[in-house]
Design an enzyme around this catalytic site. Structure first.
Site, PDB file in Angstrom:
ATOM      1  N   ASP A  69      33.364  -0.477  65.481  1.00  0.00           N
ATOM      2  CA  ASP A  69      34.008   0.665  64.076  1.00  0.00           C
ATOM      3  C   ASP A  69      34.507  -0.043  63.707  1.00  0.00           C
ATOM      4  OD1 ASP A  69      34.766   3.075  63.276  1.00  0.00           O
ATOM      5  OD2 ASP A  69      36.101   3.120  64.071  1.00  0.00           O
TER       6      ASP A  69
ATOM      7  N   THR B 293      35.606  -2.663  59.118  1.00  0.00           N
ATOM      8  CA  THR B 293      35.246  -1.911  57.495  1.00  0.00           C
ATOM      9  C   THR B 293      34.362  -2.191  57.434  1.00  0.00           C
ATOM     10  OG1 THR B 293      36.253  -3.701  57.381  1.00  0.00           O
ATOM     11  CG2 THR B 293      37.444  -1.718  57.225  1.00  0.00           C
ATOM     12  N   ASP B 294      33.867  -2.547  56.701  1.00  0.00           N
ATOM     13  CA  ASP B 294      32.103  -2.961  56.367  1.00  0.00           C
ATOM     14  C   ASP B 294      31.834  -4.209  56.212  1.00  0.00           C
ATOM     15  OD1 ASP B 294      31.182  -0.623  54.494  1.00  0.00           O
ATOM     16  OD2 ASP B 294      32.125  -0.755  51.883  1.00  0.00           O
TER      17      ASP B 294
ATOM     18  N   GLY C 111      39.168  -9.079  67.471  1.00  0.00           N
ATOM     19  CA  GLY C 111      37.744  -8.434  68.510  1.00  0.00           C
ATOM     20  C   GLY C 111      36.814  -9.371  68.300  1.00  0.00           C
TER      21      GLY C 111
ATOM     22  N   GLN D   7      44.900  -6.457  55.199  1.00  0.00           N
ATOM     23  CA  GLN D   7      44.466  -5.538  54.125  1.00  0.00           C
ATOM     24  C   GLN D   7      45.550  -4.297  53.015  1.00  0.00           C
ATOM     25  OE1 GLN D   7      41.132  -3.199  56.397  1.00  0.00           O
ATOM     26  NE2 GLN D   7      42.790  -3.242  58.267  1.00  0.00           N
TER      27      GLN D   7
HETATM   28  N1  AG3 Z   1      35.050   2.184  59.116  1.00  0.00           N
HETATM   29  C1  AG3 Z   1      33.303   2.466  58.666  1.00  0.00           C
HETATM   30  C2  AG3 Z   1      34.372   2.860  57.135  1.00  0.00           C
HETATM   31  C3  AG3 Z   1      32.328   2.323  56.452  1.00  0.00           C
HETATM   32  C4  AG3 Z   1      32.863   3.180  54.620  1.00  0.00           C
HETATM   33  N2  AG3 Z   1      32.125   2.210  54.015  1.00  0.00           N
HETATM   34  C5  AG3 Z   1      31.789   2.696  52.657  1.00  0.00           C
HETATM   35  N3  AG3 Z   1      32.513   4.082  52.525  1.00  0.00           N
HETATM   36  N4  AG3 Z   1      30.984   1.889  51.577  1.00  0.00           N
HETATM   37  C6  AG3 Z   1      35.735   4.117  59.576  1.00  0.00           C
HETATM   38  C7  AG3 Z   1      36.780   3.869  59.994  1.00  0.00           C
HETATM   39  C8  AG3 Z   1      36.767   4.906  60.630  1.00  0.00           C
HETATM   40  N5  AG3 Z   1      36.964   4.783  61.909  1.00  0.00           N
END
Ligand code: AG3
Length: 276
Positions: free
Chosen positions: A157, A159-160, A140, A33
């Site tokens: 935890d 990403t989208d 994972g 990414q």
């Molecule tokens: N992980 C989820 C973030 C989601 C954000 N999505 C969005 N803004 N559309 C966060 C990682 C933090 N440890």
């Protein structure tokens, strides 16, 4: 001076979230990414992955306290915890506040996110120095498949759920998670905004219900995410999740036993939301 903004590239959001930018601190591309760190007035440093804000210095504690303490306090004795994703270290920091935790394994596919956090987010990445923390740079989805009855709590935890993180919200994955959890284990994962992404919430809840006997949803307002009430889907093999099962003793800024209970939606609102 010209105003400069970072506008989020969230494919689902009907509104665009933007951060004012005072400086770009880092821009790079890993195997998986695009990684960016900006300095933003009011929010402080912001970690951005593939154009979507993940956490900011000022408010990351809200997200990380809620994704960690609710499942860990739902469990009476969380000794062995697995975090999938979370390469910034924020959830790990919260998990390790529990003295019951003997081992916390963090599996993040992208080593570069961990390195960037170590350089730019010391208040989160400090968690990696704890001797109870074990970091694994693997996928994972594959990692959980190797375990049976191993973990008390599994936190996703990620990403989208678009691109490579999508598999972490499928029924197949939840079956592996169920197997990797001990007989009274608890799972949690972030499932987007109940206002902007209700289809995702419904899809994930439906899949979880096919696998776990207890499934629920709680929310928190995360100022850096476009979506007001951000949701977390929680599933449990045995313990009820709406109340802490032990006395709340960790030091937090926001989480408390009352916040735990209030984070859950009233049953009628919840049922309506997930049935669409
Ligand atoms: N992980 C989820 C973030 C989601 C954000 N999505 C969005 N803004 N559309 C966060 C990682 C933090 N440890």
């Amino acid at each position: 001076m010209m105003d400069v903004f970072f506008i989020e590239r969230d494919p689902y959001a009907p509104l665009r979230h933007c951060y004012p930018v005072s400086k770009i601190l880092y821009e790079g591309k890993s195997e998986y990414q695009e990684i960016m760190v900006i300095e933003s007035p009011h929010f402080g440093r912001v970690l951005i992955l593939d154009g979507v804000a993940q956490c900011d210095e000022k408010f990351e504690f809200i997200y990380h306290e809620f994704i960690s303490h609710i499942p860990l306090y739902a469990h009476p004795n969380p000794e062995n915890v697995l975090i999938i994703g979370g390469g910034d270290g924020g959830a790990l920091r919260e998990v390790l506040k529990h003295k019951e935790v003997k081992r916390a394994v963090l599996v993040d596919i992208d080593k570069q996110v961990i390195e960037v956090s170590k350089s730019f987010f010391p208040t989160m990445s400090v968690a990696f120095e704890d001797p109870r923390a074990i970091v694994v740079n693997e996928d994972g989805y594959k990692y959980v498949q190797d375990y049976e009855q191993e973990f008390d709590v599994i936190i996703v935890d990620s990403t989208d759920p678009v691109g490579f993180a999508h598999v972490l919200t499928t029924e197949e994955f939840f079956r592996y998670v169920f197997r990797a959890l001990k007989e009274d284990g608890v799972y949690v994962g972030q499932t987007e905004s109940i206002h902007y992404h209700p289809d995702i919430v419904r899809r994930v809840q439906k899949s979880l219900k096919k696998v776990f006997p207890i499934v629920d949803l709680y929310t928190a307002v995360i100022p850096g995410y476009a979506g007001y009430w951000w949701s977390f889907s929680i599933a449990s093999k045995k313990h009820p999740v709406r109340n802490p099962s032990r006395e709340v003793s960790v030091q937090t800024k926001l989480y408390s036993a009352d916040m735990h209970r209030h984070a859950f939606l009233p049953e009628s609102f919840y049922q309506k939301l997930i049935s669409g």
